[in-house]
Design an enzyme around this catalytic site. Structure first.
Site, PDB file in Angstrom:
ATOM      1  N   CYS A   2      44.984  19.431  36.614  1.00 19.20           N
ATOM      2  CA  CYS A   2      45.246  17.991  36.595  1.00 19.20           C
ATOM      3  C   CYS A   2      46.494  17.713  37.427  1.00 19.20           C
ATOM      4  O   CYS A   2      47.407  18.536  37.493  1.00 19.20           O
ATOM      5  CB  CYS A   2      45.474  17.414  35.200  1.00 19.20           C
ATOM      6  SG  CYS A   2      44.116  17.715  34.072  1.00 19.20           S
ATOM      7  N   ARG A  27      44.208  19.481  42.489  1.00 17.24           N
ATOM      8  CA  ARG A  27      44.431  20.019  41.143  1.00 17.24           C
ATOM      9  C   ARG A  27      43.326  19.614  40.159  1.00 17.24           C
ATOM     10  O   ARG A  27      43.329  20.036  39.001  1.00 17.24           O
ATOM     11  CB  ARG A  27      45.766  19.518  40.602  1.00 17.24           C
ATOM     12  CG  ARG A  27      46.941  19.879  41.473  1.00 17.24           C
ATOM     13  CD  ARG A  27      48.225  19.352  40.882  1.00 17.24           C
ATOM     14  NE  ARG A  27      48.460  19.938  39.592  1.00 17.24           N
ATOM     15  CZ  ARG A  27      49.051  21.097  39.385  1.00 17.24           C
ATOM     16  NH1 ARG A  27      49.479  21.800  40.397  1.00 17.24           N
ATOM     17  NH2 ARG A  27      49.221  21.564  38.165  1.00 17.24           N
ATOM     18  N   TRP A  73      41.135  17.387  35.646  1.00 12.46           N
ATOM     19  CA  TRP A  73      40.187  18.502  35.630  1.00 12.46           C
ATOM     20  C   TRP A  73      39.903  18.742  34.154  1.00 12.46           C
ATOM     21  O   TRP A  73      40.782  19.177  33.400  1.00 12.46           O
ATOM     22  CB  TRP A  73      40.819  19.735  36.276  1.00 12.46           C
ATOM     23  CG  TRP A  73      39.879  20.886  36.414  1.00 12.46           C
ATOM     24  CD1 TRP A  73      39.003  21.116  37.437  1.00 12.46           C
ATOM     25  CD2 TRP A  73      39.722  21.980  35.506  1.00 12.46           C
ATOM     26  NE1 TRP A  73      38.308  22.275  37.210  1.00 12.46           N
ATOM     27  CE2 TRP A  73      38.721  22.823  36.041  1.00 12.46           C
ATOM     28  CE3 TRP A  73      40.302  22.329  34.294  1.00 12.46           C
ATOM     29  CZ2 TRP A  73      38.314  23.996  35.407  1.00 12.46           C
ATOM     30  CZ3 TRP A  73      39.897  23.494  33.653  1.00 12.46           C
ATOM     31  CH2 TRP A  73      38.908  24.316  34.222  1.00 12.46           C
ATOM     32  N   ASN A  99      48.861  17.168  31.467  1.00 11.75           N
ATOM     33  CA  ASN A  99      48.286  18.301  32.191  1.00 11.75           C
ATOM     34  C   ASN A  99      48.502  19.527  31.328  1.00 11.75           C
ATOM     35  O   ASN A  99      49.640  19.906  31.065  1.00 11.75           O
ATOM     36  CB  ASN A  99      48.993  18.443  33.551  1.00 11.75           C
ATOM     37  CG  ASN A  99      48.658  19.742  34.240  1.00 11.75           C
ATOM     38  OD1 ASN A  99      47.607  20.328  33.997  1.00 11.75           O
ATOM     39  ND2 ASN A  99      49.553  20.203  35.096  1.00 11.75           N
ATOM     40  N   GLY A 100      47.423  20.129  30.831  1.00 12.08           N
ATOM     41  CA  GLY A 100      47.578  21.310  29.972  1.00 12.08           C
ATOM     42  C   GLY A 100      46.573  21.264  28.839  1.00 12.08           C
ATOM     43  O   GLY A 100      45.586  20.530  28.902  1.00 12.08           O
ATOM     44  N   GLU A 484      36.019  39.095  48.554  1.00 11.35           N
ATOM     45  CA  GLU A 484      36.602  37.800  48.908  1.00 11.35           C
ATOM     46  C   GLU A 484      35.577  36.918  49.641  1.00 11.35           C
ATOM     47  O   GLU A 484      35.481  35.715  49.393  1.00 11.35           O
ATOM     48  CB  GLU A 484      37.861  38.037  49.758  1.00 11.35           C
ATOM     49  CG  GLU A 484      38.542  36.802  50.317  1.00 11.35           C
ATOM     50  CD  GLU A 484      39.030  35.798  49.274  1.00 11.35           C
ATOM     51  OE1 GLU A 484      38.936  36.071  48.069  1.00 11.35           O
ATOM     52  OE2 GLU A 484      39.452  34.722  49.679  1.00 11.35           O
ATOM     53  N   LYS A 488      34.320  33.256  48.384  1.00  9.19           N
ATOM     54  CA  LYS A 488      34.420  32.050  49.227  1.00  9.19           C
ATOM     55  C   LYS A 488      33.067  31.354  49.298  1.00  9.19           C
ATOM     56  O   LYS A 488      32.981  30.138  49.175  1.00  9.19           O
ATOM     57  CB  LYS A 488      34.871  32.379  50.664  1.00  9.19           C
ATOM     58  CG  LYS A 488      36.291  32.795  50.857  1.00  9.19           C
ATOM     59  CD  LYS A 488      37.297  31.665  50.823  1.00  9.19           C
ATOM     60  CE  LYS A 488      37.863  31.452  49.442  1.00  9.19           C
ATOM     61  NZ  LYS A 488      38.939  32.271  48.991  1.00  9.19           N
ATOM     62  N   GLU A 491      32.157  29.559  45.995  1.00 11.69           N
ATOM     63  CA  GLU A 491      32.966  28.369  45.745  1.00 11.69           C
ATOM     64  C   GLU A 491      32.546  27.186  46.606  1.00 11.69           C
ATOM     65  O   GLU A 491      32.499  26.054  46.139  1.00 11.69           O
ATOM     66  CB  GLU A 491      34.423  28.651  46.136  1.00 11.69           C
ATOM     67  CG  GLU A 491      35.187  29.526  45.216  1.00 11.69           C
ATOM     68  CD  GLU A 491      36.597  29.699  45.751  1.00 11.69           C
ATOM     69  OE1 GLU A 491      37.508  29.141  45.135  1.00 11.69           O
ATOM     70  OE2 GLU A 491      36.789  30.365  46.784  1.00 11.69           O
ATOM     71  N   HIS A 507      23.207  51.965  43.591  1.00 13.30           N
ATOM     72  CA  HIS A 507      23.149  52.150  42.138  1.00 13.30           C
ATOM     73  C   HIS A 507      22.712  50.874  41.420  1.00 13.30           C
ATOM     74  O   HIS A 507      23.036  50.697  40.255  1.00 13.30           O
ATOM     75  CB  HIS A 507      24.512  52.637  41.632  1.00 13.30           C
ATOM     76  CG  HIS A 507      24.919  53.916  42.297  1.00 13.30           C
ATOM     77  ND1 HIS A 507      24.429  55.138  41.894  1.00 13.30           N
ATOM     78  CD2 HIS A 507      25.705  54.149  43.361  1.00 13.30           C
ATOM     79  CE1 HIS A 507      24.927  56.083  42.681  1.00 13.30           C
ATOM     80  NE2 HIS A 507      25.701  55.508  43.581  1.00 13.30           N
ATOM     81  N   LYS A 606      42.553  23.595  42.178  1.00 12.73           N
ATOM     82  CA  LYS A 606      43.380  24.493  42.991  1.00 12.73           C
ATOM     83  C   LYS A 606      44.269  25.374  42.129  1.00 12.73           C
ATOM     84  O   LYS A 606      44.466  26.540  42.399  1.00 12.73           O
ATOM     85  CB  LYS A 606      44.229  23.645  43.935  1.00 12.73           C
ATOM     86  CG  LYS A 606      45.108  24.438  44.867  1.00 12.73           C
ATOM     87  CD  LYS A 606      44.294  24.998  45.992  1.00 12.73           C
ATOM     88  CE  LYS A 606      45.084  25.935  46.859  1.00 12.73           C
ATOM     89  NZ  LYS A 606      44.192  26.916  47.487  1.00 12.73           N
TER      90      LYS A 606
HETATM   91  C1  F6R Z   1      39.722  31.090  45.396  1.00 13.08           C
HETATM   92  C2  F6R Z   1      40.907  30.591  44.733  1.00 13.08           C
HETATM   93  C3  F6R Z   1      41.186  31.065  43.356  1.00 13.08           C
HETATM   94  C4  F6R Z   1      42.675  31.417  43.241  1.00 13.08           C
HETATM   95  C5  F6R Z   1      43.023  31.756  41.785  1.00 13.08           C
HETATM   96  C6  F6R Z   1      44.462  32.187  41.643  1.00 13.08           C
HETATM   97  O1  F6R Z   1      39.552  30.526  46.655  1.00 13.08           O
HETATM   98  O2  F6R Z   1      41.631  29.797  45.280  1.00 13.08           O
HETATM   99  O3  F6R Z   1      40.396  32.144  43.012  1.00 13.08           O
HETATM  100  O4  F6R Z   1      42.951  32.489  44.083  1.00 13.08           O
HETATM  101  O5  F6R Z   1      42.778  30.643  40.980  1.00 13.08           O
HETATM  102  O6  F6R Z   1      45.329  31.170  42.021  1.00 13.08           O
HETATM  103  P1  F6R Z   1      46.836  31.468  42.395  1.00 13.08           P
HETATM  104  O7  F6R Z   1      46.837  32.327  43.604  1.00 13.08           O
HETATM  105  O8  F6R Z   1      47.423  30.109  42.647  1.00 13.08           O
HETATM  106  O9  F6R Z   1      47.444  32.155  41.223  1.00 13.08           O
END
Ligand code: F6R
Length: 611
Positions: A2, A27, A73, A99-100, A484, A488, A491, A507, A606
């Site tokens: 949020c 956020r 969020w 937020n929380g 990774e 990506k 997401e 396997h 984010k």
């Molecule tokens: C993927 C992504 C998330 C963050 C994860 C950790 O693209 O952005 O998987 O990597 O939420 O976030 P941080 O790095 O801010 O602790």
């Protein structure tokens, strides 16, 4: 998660809050709302993005000089108008954004229901607000006092901002476990989850700490602890320009951030790879060099993309420093009873520096006496502050929800840490040090080269956009990049994707392979090249479609794969910084050709500040 914004001062609050919320939409973006003080309390809120709220308020009187706003969020209660923040109290005199998560909200709600309260939303926030109002009327005290009393009962994490219509230019704010920045202007104050909403007005900010409460008026900022003792606000100067958080002509932040990488990696390396002395200069490492080089074990804690950076660091640190490394999901680590021995070093990796699981994991480890080394992007964030030492990644603000430039900057920092420890410890010989030093120096230009494949990758994306599943395979240093790449894609394009070590595929996952399955091989030239060539053959023999990321001029794999994406040649240890670029672009373009909102993918946020 949020995003929260607040303002009190001579300006029109509403447009300023809306602009700030748009910057904080990374956020969370499932509903939005504002509360404004203008001869009474007015609350406007709506399911959807900030622009939806804005549109619904065209023609409505939103004049006010004090207000708060929220982009949500969802945690408690589905995204809807009634669950959107701000919430108004039962009397209608107080409004609050949050937020929380309030973990004991069911208990508090039960107490309030017994007293006759009813609730308009399903949120924990409305419960806390009415709990505060109940305390205020029972104790006949002001809002500040009521908040303080209430927070002593609260279990959970929060940043809250409150308005009271009987105190028309005051915002009460409090924090535990979620970020809060207060910007100081001339006769005005700004509040935000980060500094982006206030950047064009002030560079002077105060980062509020856990268990602190702020009373914010146009010409006054009072900071107190929950024991009602006054604290001196520590004012810091921001080193951040507005341009850094704008799109700069790109269609999406994600694309802008992908293309910024030659610069962000350069910025990260600059001043640290010191060519004159042929050494790595990192004061955060240097200060604790004995502890680092003698560490019996390194434990890396992180989440998501940052965890993938940690996994690669495991390979690199073990190779160059001969220290055993464990890589832990912070969310698992914090709830286990992990064995932390004397001398163990914890490396916490986080873009935001606010990820709740990572934060709590390192708090636990710190309590047990471990040294915490933070690898963090956001300056002044909670993880950066709680760490014993660390190195910033200097990638600049990352707004696109999918992490891209922060990842390559994390890798750059982790490589440099390994180089420095390895050379100090004597486990890394000078000639390999020199080689990797030069290779790292050359990486920004090579990333720029790799980005030139963008148009080609767009065509590959168009070809495979309708696939239902993808498999991503890599070996050795490229295995974390396969993970990774799969993350990506999931997401951004909502296509199911799995990352696997290429040999492990036999396997189980090989059962998935048929002529409909695209398999992305991260197959740059390295010590496992022949092995991965065999793995490609195994996929081709089962009619899978192979998309291979290869080193420029690798004719062998070119002759086998359905599609190839070339990246410049590099030493195998640093090559992942190049092979990750096509992963980012492929996910981006598949999302774009499918017409998806790549900067704000569904259900994500984010910064995951809830556990
Ligand atoms: C993927 C992504 C998330 C963050 C994860 C950790 O693209 O952005 O998987 O990597 O939420 O976030 P941080 O790095 O801010 O602790």
């Amino acid at each position: 998660m949020c995003g929260i914004v607040g303002y009190t001062g001579p300006r029109e609050a509403y447009p300023l809050i809306i602009k700030g919320l748009k910057r904080l939409e990374y956020r969370g973006y499932d509903s939005t709302g504002v509360a404004l003080l203008n001869g009474g309390l007015k609350v406007h809120k709506k399911k959807g993005k900030v622009a939806d709220l804005e549109e619904s308020l065209v023609g409505v009187n939103v004049h006010a000089h004090t207000g708060i706003g929220h982009t949500r969020w969802a945690t408690h209660g589905e995204p809807s108008d009634r669950n959107a923040h701000p919430h108004a109290s039962a009397s209608g005199k107080l409004a609050m954004i949050h937020n929380g998560i309030i973990e004991n909200y069911t208990q508090l709600k039960g107490e309030l229901i017994k007293k006759g309260y009813t609730f308009k939303s399903d949120t924990d926030t409305e419960v806390l607000l009415n709990f505060i109002e109940e305390i205020k009327s029972n104790n006949n005290c002001n809002l500040e006092e009521a908040v303080r009393i209430a927070l002593k009962r609260v279990v959970g994490a929060y940043v809250i901002l409150l308005l009271d219509q009987d105190d028309p230019d005051t915002i009460i704010a409090a924090r535990k476990g979620s970020p809060l920045v207060i910007g100081i202007g001339k006769g005005e104050h700004f509040l935000g989850s980060d500094a982006s909403p206030m950047l064009e007005y002030t560079k002077e900010v105060v980062y509020v700490n856990d268990y602190e409460l702020a009373i914010v008026r146009p010409d006054e900022l009072i900071l107190k602890n929950l024991g009602n003792e006054k604290l001196t606000p520590y004012v810091q100067k921001l080193d951040l320009e507005l341009a850094a958080i704008e799109k700069g002509g790109y269609e999406h932040f994600m694309l802008k951030e992908i293309f910024e990488q030659p610069q962000t990696v350069y910025d990260c390396l600059r001043g640290r790879l010191d060519a004159a002395s042929n050494t790595v200069i990192m004061s955060g490492v240097q200060k604790h060099i004995d502890a680092l080089k003698n560490a019996p074990r390194v434990i890396i804690v992180a989440c998501g993309t940052s965890w993938h950076a940690g996994l690669l660091a495991e390979y690199v640190i073990e190779e160059l420093c001969r220290i055993p490394v464990e890589v832990e999901y912070a969310s698992e680590f914090r709830y286990r009873n992990p064995v932390i021995n004397k001398g163990d070093v914890i490396i916490a990796i986080s873009q935001s520096g606010e990820t709740a699981d990572t934060l709590v994991a390192i708090e636990r480890a710190k309590e047990q006496g471990a040294i915490i080394f933070g690898v963090v992007n956001v300056v002044g964030s909670s993880i950066a502050r709680i760490s014993t030492t660390g190195s910033y990644t200097h990638a600049g603000p990352e707004i696109g929800v999918a992490s891209t430039k922060a990842f390559t900057a994390q890798l750059a920092v982790l490589y440099m840490i390994a180089l420095k420890i390895g050379v100090e410890k004597g486990t890394l010989d000078q000639s390999l040090f020199n080689k990797l030093f030069n290779e790292l120096n050359a990486i920004p230009d090579k990333i720029a080269e790799a980005l030139k494949q963008s148009e080609h990758i767009k065509k590959v994306a168009e070809k495979y956009k309708d696939a239902k599943d993808f498999l991503y395979l890599g070996r050795g240093y490229n295995f974390p990049i396969a993970l990774e790449g799969a993350l990506k894609l999931k997401e951004i394009s909502y296509i199911h994707a799995e990352g696997y070590p290429a040999a492990e595929m036999k396997h189980g996952p090989i059962a998935l392979v048929d002529d409909q399955l695209p398999v992305v091989f991260v197959a740059t030239k390295d010590s496992y090249h022949e092995k991965i060539v065999s793995n490609i053959q195994e996929i081709k023999a089962r009619k899978g479609k192979v998309i291979a990321v290869i080193t420029e001029g690798d004719e062998l794999i070119k002759s086998m794969a359905d599609d190839v994406i070339e990246v410049p040649e590099a030493h195998e240890i640093v090559a992942p910084m190049l092979s990750t670029i096509p992963m980012q672009l492929l996910a981006y373009y598949i999302g774009v050709v499918k017409g998806l909102d790549v900067d704000k993918p569904r259900n994500l946020a984010k910064s995951v500040t809830v556990e």
